[in-house]
Enzyme design. Structure first.
Site, PDB file in Angstrom:
ATOM      1  N   GLY A  37      12.713   0.041  -9.550  1.00 48.42           N
ATOM      2  CA  GLY A  37      11.537  -0.342 -10.320  1.00 48.42           C
ATOM      3  C   GLY A  37      11.657  -1.669 -11.040  1.00 48.42           C
ATOM      4  CE1 TYR A  56       0.464   0.508  -5.898  1.00 48.02           C
ATOM      5  CE2 TYR A  56       0.651  -1.872  -5.997  1.00 48.02           C
ATOM      6  CZ  TYR A  56       1.077  -0.653  -5.509  1.00 48.02           C
ATOM      7  OH  TYR A  56       2.114  -0.596  -4.621  1.00 48.02           O
ATOM      8  CB  CYS A  80     -15.906  -3.762   7.461  1.00 51.31           C
ATOM      9  SG  CYS A  80     -15.926  -4.696   8.985  1.00 51.31           S
ATOM     10  CD  GLU A  81     -13.477  -0.997   1.596  1.00 55.44           C
ATOM     11  OE1 GLU A  81     -13.977  -0.694   0.500  1.00 55.44           O
ATOM     12  OE2 GLU A  81     -13.542  -0.277   2.606  1.00 55.44           O
ATOM     13  NE  ARG A 135       2.691  -4.209  -4.456  1.00 53.24           N
ATOM     14  CZ  ARG A 135       2.579  -5.017  -5.495  1.00 53.24           C
ATOM     15  NH1 ARG A 135       2.221  -6.284  -5.320  1.00 53.24           N
ATOM     16  NH2 ARG A 135       2.829  -4.606  -6.703  1.00 53.24           N
ATOM     17  N   GLY A 189      14.304  -1.868  -4.746  1.00 57.09           N
ATOM     18  CA  GLY A 189      13.664  -2.137  -3.451  1.00 57.09           C
ATOM     19  C   GLY A 189      13.001  -3.492  -3.539  1.00 57.09           C
TER      20      GLY A 189
HETATM   21  C1  LIG Z   1      10.066   3.461  -4.971  1.00 55.12           C
HETATM   22  C2  LIG Z   1      11.380   3.926  -5.449  1.00 55.12           C
HETATM   23  C3  LIG Z   1      12.398   3.016  -5.676  1.00 55.12           C
HETATM   24  C4  LIG Z   1      12.227   1.527  -5.522  1.00 55.12           C
HETATM   25  O1  LIG Z   1      11.284   1.005  -6.366  1.00 55.12           O
HETATM   26  P1  LIG Z   1      11.153  -0.610  -6.486  1.00 55.12           P
HETATM   27  O2  LIG Z   1      10.031  -0.816  -7.406  1.00 55.12           O
HETATM   28  O3  LIG Z   1      10.879  -1.100  -5.106  1.00 55.12           O
HETATM   29  O4  LIG Z   1      12.462  -1.090  -6.987  1.00 55.12           O
HETATM   30  C5  LIG Z   1      13.621   3.502  -6.077  1.00 55.12           C
HETATM   31  N1  LIG Z   1      13.837   4.827  -6.229  1.00 55.12           N
HETATM   32  C6  LIG Z   1      12.870   5.735  -6.008  1.00 55.12           C
HETATM   33  C7  LIG Z   1      13.164   7.168  -6.180  1.00 55.12           C
HETATM   34  C8  LIG Z   1      11.615   5.323  -5.616  1.00 55.12           C
HETATM   35  O5  LIG Z   1      10.659   6.227  -5.419  1.00 55.12           O
END
Ligand SMILES: *Cc1c(COP(=O)(O)O)cnc(C)c1O
Length: 463
Positions: free
Chosen positions: A278, A364, A391-392, A360, A322
């Site tokens: 995250g 959001y 088409c949106e 995205r 990620g």
């Molecule tokens: C989505 C997710 C991540 C990665 O989140 P990022 O925002 O891409 O870093 C890590 N762990 C879990 C359990 C997730 O669901």
């Protein structure tokens, strides 16, 4: 303010309250290193280059829209995370951000582990040779088939998410004659500082078992009783696009609190905690993300302090970035198709992709920046909305951005920081052909995921 105050018609400030804060950048030609991948710059002619290759040639060779992924940048980010956390912690790349066999090989070589959350992601990981013990399986509703496949392959851990799943994984493991290592996913009641729809650690949500009310403690009780499971730790993931570590601090304190409860009740010290992913990235120059070493230092300090206070040995820590690894490493290249000025309103710039390659913004309200990359321009800044061809009317790629007023059909524009959750969330809406991912490194470009073709679409349509 009433409309009649502006006899010449509405002005941006009246109809675009959300654009109030936007001031045109000092120089529209600058490719700000805060949002572009490391090897992006402009050549002497003013054309943007990545990995030493100019975008006009890339567009000719690979077409548009296309994602260009900077391999050196990706690997450098992997190493930065790996080195920041050291050998007594594990970094799991969250495969859902973007996964392909090439990416799995890079991760394997750079010493990262991998999170998957479906059978499809698991087979991609195994097909590319990621050792099973370095893979973790996630998800709030893994199928019996997915669990069986993971157990049989020997994945390093399964993160269980419900009482039913605890029993299900135990049963499948026992049938396979194995003892599966598991972590229990808990929710700690922390709401990360981010958009409501992508915050996940408050308790009223589908993921995890709340610490509050004792559900997580009950899950531990049940997991410890089952022969098919080896309960190794507790998992918490508090949200997405987070810029400070205060949320992790509360999460770590509460997770360690559970570890202490488990020790008191069962006489067992669970050896691992995972604080999830995250971590935020810069989508626009206003975003100010932390570096991996700052995050590592902060998280370690928090965990060590809380464990000392609880009289616990420090468990092995893991994290799951990620977006923070792959997000900044890619941009999407588009060709401008039409430029439509609505007098007094704004200018709509239509590109040859849209919500099918980047959902995205529609999903959001994500913010992005954009630049003209096939040339430079000295024209005045033009407040623009970059939209797709679907088409949106919500098919928006970049809600508000400045592009030069001489922008014309045929120009190439690029949206940086699209490495995460763009190709992986791409769709075939309007039977769009999902764009390729092209890895660029040292003057060489290589397709790692090819563009879809009409034959691909028809292959699934059995008529
Ligand atoms: C989505 C997710 C991540 C990665 O989140 P990022 O925002 O891409 O870093 C890590 N762990 C879990 C359990 C997730 O669901």
């Amino acid at each position: 303010m009433s409309r009649s105050a502006h006899p010449a018609g509405p002005r941006y400030a009246d109809v675009l309250p959300e654009a109030h804060h936007l001031a045109p950048p000092a120089d529209l030609n600058t490719l700000d290193p805060r949002v572009w991948s490391r090897t992006v710059s402009r050549d002497a002619a003013g054309t943007a280059t990545v990995g030493g290759l100019d975008v006009k040639h890339l567009a000719e060779e690979f077409g548009t829209p296309a994602y260009f992924l900077d391999e050196d940048d990706f690997r450098a980010r992997c190493r930065a995370w790996r080195e920041a956390f050291g050998t007594d912690a594990d970094v799991f790349y969250a495969g859902k951000a973007f996964l392909s066999r090439a990416v799995v090989r890079w991760l394997t070589e750079e010493g990262l582990n991998l999170d998957v959350c479906s059978g499809g992601e698991l087979s991609t990981a195994l097909a590319a040779g990621m050792p099973a013990e370095r893979i973790a399986l996630h998800g709030n509703n893994k199928s019996a088939r997915e669990i069986t496949r993971a157990v049989e392959a020997g994945v390093g851990r399964i993160v269980v998410d419900s009482f039913q799943e605890i029993v299900r994984v135990a049963h499948i493991a026992q049938k396979a004659g194995k003892r599966q290592r598991v972590q229990i996913r808990v929710t700690v009641g922390v709401e990360a500082h981010t958009h409501e729809f992508i915050a996940t650690a408050h308790e009223d949500q589908k993921f995890g078992l709340p610490l509050a009310g004792g559900l997580a403690a009950e899950a531990v009780r049940r997991a410890l009783k089952l022969d098919g499971l080896e309960l190794v730790g507790i998992h918490s993931h508090i949200g997405s696009q987070i810029f400070d570590t205060s949320g992790f601090e509360v999460a770590a304190r509460r997770v360690v609190g559970l570890l202490a409860e488990v020790r008191d009740e069962h006489g067992v010290e669970l050896p691992e905690i995972d604080l999830g992913g995250g971590l935020g990235i810069a989508y626009t120059p206003e975003d100010d993300p932390r570096e991996p070493h700052e995050i590592a230092t902060a998280l370690r300090a928090i965990v060590e302090r809380e464990c000392a206070a609880a009289g616990l040995a420090v468990p092995r820590l893991s994290v799951e970035p990620g977006r923070a690894i792959v997000g900044p490493t890619a941009f999407t290249l588009y060709e401008v198709g039409t430029v439509k000025e609505l007098p007094g309103l704004r200018t709509y710039v239509s590109v040859d992709g849209g919500m099918s390659d980047n959902i995205r913004t529609a999903l959001y309200d994500a913010e992005y920046s954009v630049a003209l990359v096939s040339r430079t321009s000295t024209a005045a800044p033009m407040l623009s909305r970059v939209v797709g061809k679907h088409c949106e009317s919500g098919d928006i790629v970049v809600r508000d951005a400045f592009l030069p007023a001489d922008l014309a059909p045929g120009d190439l524009i690029a949206v940086p920081a699209t490495g995460a959750y763009c190709r992986s969330m791409a769709s075939n809406y309007n039977h769009a052909l999902r764009p390729p991912v092209v890895a660029v490194k040292d003057g060489t470009a290589r397709v790692i995921v090819r563009r879809e073709t009409e034959e691909d679409l028809l292959r699934l349509d059995v008529g």
